[in-house]
Scaffold this active site. Structure first.
Site, PDB file in Angstrom:
ATOM      1  CG  ASP A  28      67.792  47.689   8.859  1.00  0.00           C
ATOM      2  OD1 ASP A  28      68.424  46.985   8.052  1.00  0.00           O
ATOM      3  OD2 ASP A  28      68.283  48.679   9.440  1.00  0.00           O
ATOM      4  CG  ASP A  30      74.123  46.172  10.457  1.00  0.00           C
ATOM      5  OD1 ASP A  30      74.833  45.847  11.423  1.00  0.00           O
ATOM      6  OD2 ASP A  30      74.147  45.583   9.356  1.00  0.00           O
ATOM      7  CB  THR A 130      69.880  42.823   6.981  1.00  0.00           C
ATOM      8  OG1 THR A 130      71.117  43.540   7.052  1.00  0.00           O
ATOM      9  CG2 THR A 130      70.164  41.355   6.729  1.00  0.00           C
ATOM     10  CB  SER A 132      74.272  42.954   6.739  1.00  0.00           C
ATOM     11  OG  SER A 132      75.449  42.263   7.137  1.00  0.00           O
ATOM     12  CE  LYS A 164      67.070  47.213   3.796  1.00  0.00           C
ATOM     13  NZ  LYS A 164      67.316  47.145   5.254  1.00  0.00           N
TER      14      LYS A 164
HETATM   15 MG    MG Z   1      69.851  49.745   9.531  1.00  0.00          MG
END
Ligand code: MG
Length: 245
Positions: A28, A30, A130, A132, A164
């Site tokens: 991951d 962040d 991610t 993001s 997720k």
């Molecule tokens: Mg994270």
């Protein structure tokens, strides 16, 4: 033998024991590679409070990993009893991204460089996974962590239909690494991400890097939890060796 290795051995006693060691790490971004969650939660809180929606900054830590639209729908259902339209979600997410960017570049997570170097030096394929889609950070990865992620070894918000806690992002990461779930570990900092890794069938490491209690990671299915990234980085060689046994 410390408690972490005991818990690894307990996990290995089950049917999911990896054979031949760890081949890939699905990582991951962040809250794992960047100390960015403080800024993300502040940006979400600013956007929501400007709309007049009652919320707390800390609740946004719990939503980490969801798509932007999913987070906005939580706010909309609470305040207005309906989902946001696609246009509303797009505009509000863009505003949140703008506020995030205005806070400047988040720092690298302490211990992350050591963690990634250990994985690389152990011959483990590293894949970024991610939720993001923010290019302000994604574009920095190869500069901040050179030589870790081979070209194409990333799954972002742009690559998945379901964010997720759906396992889709990690299942796509497994495809990129050409690995079975039992050959990979997931490295996460948030309960929804842990749940996604667990559902994908991977041995899932939870690293506490924010205010979320360790018990929530365990409850989401983490096979092992570390109290900080420096602690995980220090103990990672032992974990990798445990997988070989
Ligand atoms: Mg994270």
């Amino acid at each position: 033998m410390d408690k972490e290795i005991t818990s690894v051995n307990l996990h290995f006693a089950g049917s999911n024991k990896p054979a031949g060691g760890v081949k890939a790490a699905l990582i991951d971004m962040d809250g794992v590679l960047y100390d960015s969650m403080k800024n993300h939660t502040a940006a979400w809180f600013r956007m929501a409070t400007e709309l007049g929606i009652d919320c707390t900054r800390n609740e946004f830590y719990a939503y980490e990993g969801m798509t932007g639209a999913a987070t906005i729908n939580i706010l909309f259902r609470r305040a207005y009893g309906r989902d946001a339209s696609p246009e509303e979600a797009k505009a509000l997410y863009a505003r949140k991204v703008q506020y995030f960017i205005e806070m400047g570049e988040p720092a690298l997570m302490p211990g992350a460089t050591q963690m990634l170097s250990t994985l690389r030096d152990s011959g483990i394929t590293c894949v970024l996974v991610t939720g993001s889609g923010q290019h302000s950070i994604l574009d920095r990865i190869s500069h901040d962590y050179p030589g870790i992620f081979a070209p194409g070894m990333r799954v972002t918000a742009l690559d998945v239909t379901h964010g997720k806690p759906d396992p889709e992002p990690y299942l796509k990461g497994l495809q990129l690494a050409a690995c079975q779930p039992s050959e990979a570990i997931v490295i996460e900092n948030a309960p929804l991400g842990v749940l996604a890794g667990h559902r994908a069938g991977c041995f899932t490491v939870g690293v506490t890097t924010g205010p979320i209690p360790e018990a929530e990671m365990t409850g989401a299915g983490a096979d092992i939890v570390y109290s900080s990234m420096p602690e995980f980085a220090q103990k990672l060689p032992t974990l990798i060796n445990a997988f070989k046994q």
